[in-house]
Write a protein that holds these residues in place. Structure first.
Motif, PDB file in Angstrom:
ATOM      1  N   LEU A  50       0.827  -1.201   0.000  1.00 20.79           N
ATOM      2  CA  LEU A  50       0.000   0.000   0.000  1.00 20.79           C
ATOM      3  C   LEU A  50       0.865   1.256   0.000  1.00 20.79           C
ATOM      4  O   LEU A  50       0.601   2.212  -0.741  1.00 20.79           O
ATOM      5  N   ALA A  51       1.883   1.251   0.838  1.00 23.34           N
ATOM      6  CA  ALA A  51       2.768   2.412   0.921  1.00 23.34           C
ATOM      7  C   ALA A  51       3.463   2.648  -0.417  1.00 23.34           C
ATOM      8  O   ALA A  51       3.586   3.798  -0.877  1.00 23.34           O
ATOM      9  N   GLU A  52       3.912   1.564  -1.060  1.00 18.42           N
ATOM     10  CA  GLU A  52       4.572   1.679  -2.364  1.00 18.42           C
ATOM     11  C   GLU A  52       3.622   2.284  -3.394  1.00 18.42           C
ATOM     12  O   GLU A  52       4.002   3.184  -4.165  1.00 18.42           O
ATOM     13  N   ALA A  53       2.374   1.809  -3.414  1.00 18.36           N
ATOM     14  CA  ALA A  53       1.387   2.293  -4.380  1.00 18.36           C
ATOM     15  C   ALA A  53       1.058   3.765  -4.163  1.00 18.36           C
ATOM     16  O   ALA A  53       0.930   4.530  -5.125  1.00 18.36           O
ATOM     17  N   ARG A  54       0.941   4.176  -2.919  1.00 20.65           N
ATOM     18  CA  ARG A  54       0.598   5.568  -2.631  1.00 20.65           C
ATOM     19  C   ARG A  54       1.753   6.517  -2.972  1.00 20.65           C
ATOM     20  O   ARG A  54       1.525   7.632  -3.435  1.00 20.65           O
ATOM     21  N   ARG A  55       2.986   6.066  -2.758  1.00 21.05           N
ATOM     22  CA  ARG A  55       4.142   6.885  -3.169  1.00 21.05           C
ATOM     23  C   ARG A  55       4.168   7.019  -4.689  1.00 21.05           C
ATOM     24  O   ARG A  55       4.435   8.101  -5.220  1.00 21.05           O
ATOM     25  N   TRP A  56       3.901   5.914  -5.369  1.00 22.66           N
ATOM     26  CA  TRP A  56       3.880   5.929  -6.837  1.00 22.66           C
ATOM     27  C   TRP A  56       2.815   6.899  -7.338  1.00 22.66           C
ATOM     28  O   TRP A  56       3.061   7.682  -8.254  1.00 22.66           O
ATOM     29  N   HIS A  57       1.644   6.863  -6.756  1.00 20.18           N
ATOM     30  CA  HIS A  57       0.532   7.708  -7.199  1.00 20.18           C
ATOM     31  C   HIS A  57       0.857   9.195  -7.054  1.00 20.18           C
ATOM     32  O   HIS A  57       0.488  10.012  -7.915  1.00 20.18           O
ATOM     33  N   LYS A  58       1.530   9.554  -5.975  1.00 18.47           N
ATOM     34  CA  LYS A  58       1.844  10.966  -5.732  1.00 18.47           C
ATOM     35  C   LYS A  58       2.839  11.522  -6.744  1.00 18.47           C
ATOM     36  O   LYS A  58       2.801  12.708  -7.076  1.00 18.47           O
ATOM     37  N   SER A  59       3.731  10.673  -7.243  1.00 16.50           N
ATOM     38  CA  SER A  59       4.784  11.160  -8.134  1.00 16.50           C
ATOM     39  C   SER A  59       4.570  10.796  -9.601  1.00 16.50           C
ATOM     40  O   SER A  59       5.328  11.227 -10.473  1.00 16.50           O
ATOM     41  N   PHE A  60       3.527  10.022  -9.893  1.00 11.84           N
ATOM     42  CA  PHE A  60       3.340   9.500 -11.251  1.00 11.84           C
ATOM     43  C   PHE A  60       2.928  10.584 -12.234  1.00 11.84           C
ATOM     44  O   PHE A  60       2.037  11.380 -11.974  1.00 11.84           O
ATOM     45  N   GLN A  61       3.590  10.613 -13.384  1.00  8.89           N
ATOM     46  CA  GLN A  61       3.283  11.533 -14.467  1.00  8.89           C
ATOM     47  C   GLN A  61       3.240  10.764 -15.788  1.00  8.89           C
ATOM     48  O   GLN A  61       3.953   9.768 -15.950  1.00  8.89           O
ATOM     49  N   PRO A  62       2.445  11.208 -16.776  1.00  9.80           N
ATOM     50  CA  PRO A  62       2.394  10.509 -18.069  1.00  9.80           C
ATOM     51  C   PRO A  62       3.768  10.367 -18.723  1.00  9.80           C
ATOM     52  O   PRO A  62       4.028   9.388 -19.423  1.00  9.80           O
ATOM     53  N   SER A  63       4.641  11.333 -18.477  1.00 10.36           N
ATOM     54  CA  SER A  63       5.962  11.306 -19.108  1.00 10.36           C
ATOM     55  C   SER A  63       6.832  10.163 -18.599  1.00 10.36           C
ATOM     56  O   SER A  63       7.835   9.820 -19.232  1.00 10.36           O
ATOM     57  N   THR A  64       6.461   9.565 -17.452  1.00  8.97           N
ATOM     58  CA  THR A  64       7.274   8.475 -16.906  1.00  8.97           C
ATOM     59  C   THR A  64       6.949   7.129 -17.561  1.00  8.97           C
ATOM     60  O   THR A  64       7.653   6.155 -17.342  1.00  8.97           O
ATOM     61  N   LEU A  65       5.883   7.084 -18.368  1.00  6.07           N
ATOM     62  CA  LEU A  65       5.502   5.845 -19.036  1.00  6.07           C
ATOM     63  C   LEU A  65       6.384   5.582 -20.241  1.00  6.07           C
ATOM     64  O   LEU A  65       6.854   6.527 -20.889  1.00  6.07           O
ATOM     65  N   PRO A  66       6.607   4.320 -20.601  1.00  7.15           N
ATOM     66  CA  PRO A  66       7.348   4.010 -21.827  1.00  7.15           C
ATOM     67  C   PRO A  66       6.564   4.491 -23.045  1.00  7.15           C
ATOM     68  O   PRO A  66       5.334   4.599 -23.002  1.00  7.15           O
ATOM     69  N   GLN A  67       7.259   4.779 -24.142  1.00  5.05           N
ATOM     70  CA  GLN A  67       6.608   5.328 -25.328  1.00  5.05           C
ATOM     71  C   GLN A  67       5.703   4.316 -26.029  1.00  5.05           C
ATOM     72  O   GLN A  67       4.711   4.682 -26.650  1.00  5.05           O
ATOM     73  N   GLY A  68       6.037   3.055 -25.947  1.00  6.67           N
ATOM     74  CA  GLY A  68       5.253   2.053 -26.652  1.00  6.67           C
ATOM     75  C   GLY A  68       5.580   2.046 -28.139  1.00  6.67           C
ATOM     76  O   GLY A  68       6.353   2.876 -28.626  1.00  6.67           O
ATOM     77  N   ASP A  69       4.987   1.137 -28.880  1.00  5.87           N
ATOM     78  CA  ASP A  69       5.189   1.035 -30.334  1.00  5.87           C
ATOM     79  C   ASP A  69       3.945   1.550 -31.044  1.00  5.87           C
ATOM     80  O   ASP A  69       2.844   1.018 -30.843  1.00  5.87           O
ATOM     81  N   THR A  70       4.114   2.583 -31.858  1.00  2.00           N
ATOM     82  CA  THR A  70       2.970   3.206 -32.529  1.00  2.00           C
ATOM     83  C   THR A  70       3.044   2.996 -34.035  1.00  2.00           C
ATOM     84  O   THR A  70       4.091   3.191 -34.648  1.00  2.00           O
ATOM     85  N   SER A  71       1.930   2.607 -34.613  1.00  2.00           N
ATOM     86  CA  SER A  71       1.796   2.488 -36.067  1.00  2.00           C
ATOM     87  C   SER A  71       0.653   3.390 -36.516  1.00  2.00           C
ATOM     88  O   SER A  71      -0.237   3.726 -35.724  1.00  2.00           O
ATOM     89  N   PHE A  72       0.676   3.781 -37.800  1.00  2.00           N
ATOM     90  CA  PHE A  72      -0.332   4.710 -38.323  1.00  2.00           C
ATOM     91  C   PHE A  72      -1.049   4.098 -39.518  1.00  2.00           C
ATOM     92  O   PHE A  72      -0.460   3.362 -40.311  1.00  2.00           O
ATOM     93  N   SER A  73      -2.321   4.412 -39.622  1.00  2.00           N
ATOM     94  CA  SER A  73      -3.134   3.918 -40.731  1.00  2.00           C
ATOM     95  C   SER A  73      -4.210   4.944 -41.048  1.00  2.00           C
ATOM     96  O   SER A  73      -4.357   5.947 -40.340  1.00  2.00           O
ATOM     97  N   ARG A  74      -4.947   4.694 -42.116  1.00  2.00           N
ATOM     98  CA  ARG A  74      -6.019   5.610 -42.492  1.00  2.00           C
ATOM     99  C   ARG A  74      -7.174   5.504 -41.496  1.00  2.00           C
ATOM    100  O   ARG A  74      -7.554   4.415 -41.082  1.00  2.00           O
ATOM    101  N   SER A  75      -7.718   6.638 -41.190  1.00  2.00           N
ATOM    102  CA  SER A  75      -8.858   6.672 -40.276  1.00  2.00           C
ATOM    103  C   SER A  75     -10.110   6.247 -41.009  1.00  2.00           C
ATOM    104  O   SER A  75     -10.204   6.340 -42.239  1.00  2.00           O
ATOM    105  N   SER A  76     -11.111   5.809 -40.270  1.00  2.00           N
ATOM    106  CA  SER A  76     -12.397   5.433 -40.846  1.00  2.00           C
ATOM    107  C   SER A  76     -13.490   6.266 -40.210  1.00  2.00           C
ATOM    108  O   SER A  76     -13.308   6.830 -39.140  1.00  2.00           O
ATOM    109  N   GLY A  77     -14.623   6.349 -40.890  1.00  2.00           N
ATOM    110  CA  GLY A  77     -15.735   7.102 -40.320  1.00  2.00           C
ATOM    111  C   GLY A  77     -15.693   8.556 -40.717  1.00  2.00           C
ATOM    112  O   GLY A  77     -14.917   8.971 -41.585  1.00  2.00           O
ATOM    113  N   PRO A  78     -16.539   9.394 -40.100  1.00  2.00           N
ATOM    114  CA  PRO A  78     -16.633  10.818 -40.472  1.00  2.00           C
ATOM    115  C   PRO A  78     -15.363  11.574 -40.142  1.00  2.00           C
ATOM    116  O   PRO A  78     -14.573  11.166 -39.308  1.00  2.00           O
TER     117      PRO A  78
END
Length: 201
Positions: A50-78
């Motif tokens: 619990l203590a570990e999770a609460r410390r993580w929550h207080k300091s967590f920012q989107p920038s700390t996440l890994p970038q992941g693998d992104t691919s691009f394709s044509r959009s569908s719909g309007p």
């Protein structure tokens, strides 16, 4: 004139009147229900996790996440010709194994229950196609992942209990234990009494 206590005892059956005084107190089952009502929200969790999770929550920012693998394709719909003719739809994939390295242990099990989880490649896969640019859609995927992890935290990690509630819970737990021991001792004496041919009152 009888006192209120005497009138109450007189209204009870003979079997109840002859039971020991402690037997008239709440039973172990009743105490268990009271414990459940007053239990500290975080009483059933590992304190270190619990203590570990609460410390993580207080300091967590989107920038700390890994970038992941992104691919691009044509959009569908309007969305007009630009959306439908250019490859701006972004699909970002994060292997679960890489995300776990950035999350507290208490959230690990819940990650594979996410609505974005893909069992086939054991990953989190998120898509975005609402924006006109690749970078904007890719950024939206990262924001969705961040929001999903925050929701997972909110559903998994309980709020911190107040010191007063924690003390009340510990006191009730102690009382419940004492009652269980007394009931166990009482039942044991009844068995011994039956074996000896005596009364089981």
């Amino acid at each position: 004139m009888w006192s209120i206590r005497m009138r109450l005892l007189a209204s009870l059956s003979p079997m109840v009147r002859m039971r020991p005084a402690w037997a008239l107190k709440p039973s172990a089952a009743m105490m268990t229900r009271r414990l459940a009502r007053h239990q500290a929200f975080d009483a059933g969790f590992d304190p270190e996790e619990l203590a570990e999770a609460r410390r993580w929550h207080k300091s967590f920012q989107p920038s700390t996440l890994p970038q992941g693998d992104t691919s691009f394709s044509r959009s569908s719909g309007p969305g007009g010709q630009h959306v439908n003719k250019t490859e701006t739809k972004a699909t970002t994939t994060w292997p679960v194994s890489k995300l776990l390295a950035h999350l507290p242990k208490i959230l690990h099990a819940g990650l594979r229950h996410s609505k974005y989880y893909t069992r086939g490649n054991d990953s989190i896969t998120i898509q975005a196609q609402t924006e006109r640019s690749r970078s904007a859609n890719q950024a939206e995927n990262h924001q969705k992942l961040y929001d999903e992890l925050m929701n997972l935290y909110a559903k998994t990690v309980p709020a911190e209990s107040s010191p007063d509630k924690a003390r009340k819970y510990e006191a009730l737990k102690k009382t419940a234990k004492e009652i269980r021991l007394k009931e166990k001792k009482f039942l044991s004496s009844k068995k011994q009494s039956r074996k000896g041919g005596g009364f089981d009152y």
